[in-house]
Design a protein around this motif. Structure first.
Motif, mmCIF file in Angstrom:
data_model
loop_
_atom_site.group_PDB
_atom_site.id
_atom_site.type_symbol
_atom_site.label_atom_id
_atom_site.label_comp_id
_atom_site.label_asym_id
_atom_site.label_seq_id
_atom_site.Cartn_x
_atom_site.Cartn_y
_atom_site.Cartn_z
ATOM 1 N N HIS A 268 0.854 -1.177 0.000
ATOM 2 C CA HIS A 268 0.000 0.000 0.000
ATOM 3 C C HIS A 268 0.894 1.233 0.000
ATOM 4 O O HIS A 268 1.897 1.282 0.708
ATOM 5 C CB HIS A 268 -0.893 0.021 1.236
ATOM 6 N N PHE A 269 0.514 2.229 -0.781
ATOM 7 C CA PHE A 269 1.284 3.466 -0.884
ATOM 8 C C PHE A 269 0.345 4.646 -0.722
ATOM 9 O O PHE A 269 -0.686 4.715 -1.386
ATOM 10 C CB PHE A 269 1.997 3.555 -2.234
ATOM 11 N N ARG A 270 0.708 5.573 0.152
ATOM 12 C CA ARG A 270 -0.101 6.769 0.360
ATOM 13 C C ARG A 270 0.648 7.973 -0.208
ATOM 14 O O ARG A 270 1.852 8.125 0.032
ATOM 15 C CB ARG A 270 -0.469 6.957 1.821
ATOM 16 N N PRO A 271 -0.035 8.817 -0.965
ATOM 17 C CA PRO A 271 0.628 9.971 -1.570
ATOM 18 C C PRO A 271 0.974 11.032 -0.523
ATOM 19 O O PRO A 271 0.168 11.334 0.353
ATOM 20 C CB PRO A 271 -0.405 10.490 -2.567
ATOM 21 N N VAL A 272 2.188 11.539 -0.629
ATOM 22 C CA VAL A 272 2.671 12.615 0.248
ATOM 23 C C VAL A 272 3.554 13.540 -0.580
ATOM 24 O O VAL A 272 3.994 13.178 -1.677
ATOM 25 C CB VAL A 272 3.476 12.073 1.458
#
Length: 127
Positions: free
Chosen positions: A56-60
């Motif tokens: 899972h990758f969360r945008p930052v």
């Protein structure tokens, strides 16, 4: 990649500065594809899968991407085949020096955000 080189990990969640670049890189290196879940994950999180584990990758913002000791390890089925694959897709990696009493091998590479991805091979494990 048509055969399964990786297993033994359910999922991890990392920050990423660019979802598209991350999706392309993990697709090229580990044969992962994007999952479109029934419910949208929070904060625009992207889910990638191999079928036997998810990332899972969360945008930052780039400034909020943390690198260094953050890492995870993926077990590969065949060391020589996986290393040859990395050479073919031109992904730089480092093979770690032999450290154990068994025939295990370990290497590492960096994803587009600089996260360390370790890959290991334990020929004596019966998964």
């Amino acid at each position: 990649m048509t055969d399964s080189h990786a297993h033994s990990l359910h999922h991890v969640n990392f920050p990423t500065a660019d979802l598209k670049i991350t999706e392309e890189w993990y697709g090229k290196v580990f044969g992962m594809t994007r999952v479109m879940p029934v419910r949208t994950p929070p904060n625009g999180t992207m889910l990638l899968t191999r079928g036997n584990f998810d990332l899972h990758f969360r945008p930052v913002d780039q400034a909020d991407v943390q690198t260094g000791l953050i890492h995870f390890a993926i077990e590969v089925d065949d060391w020589d085949t996986f290393v040859a694959h990395l050479d073919t897709v031109e992904v730089p990696y480092v093979e770690e020096p032999f450290r154990g009493h068994d025939l295990s091998k370990t290497g590492s590479l960096a994803d587009p955000d600089g996260h360390r991805v370790e890959f290991t091979w334990h020929p004596d494990r019966d998964w």
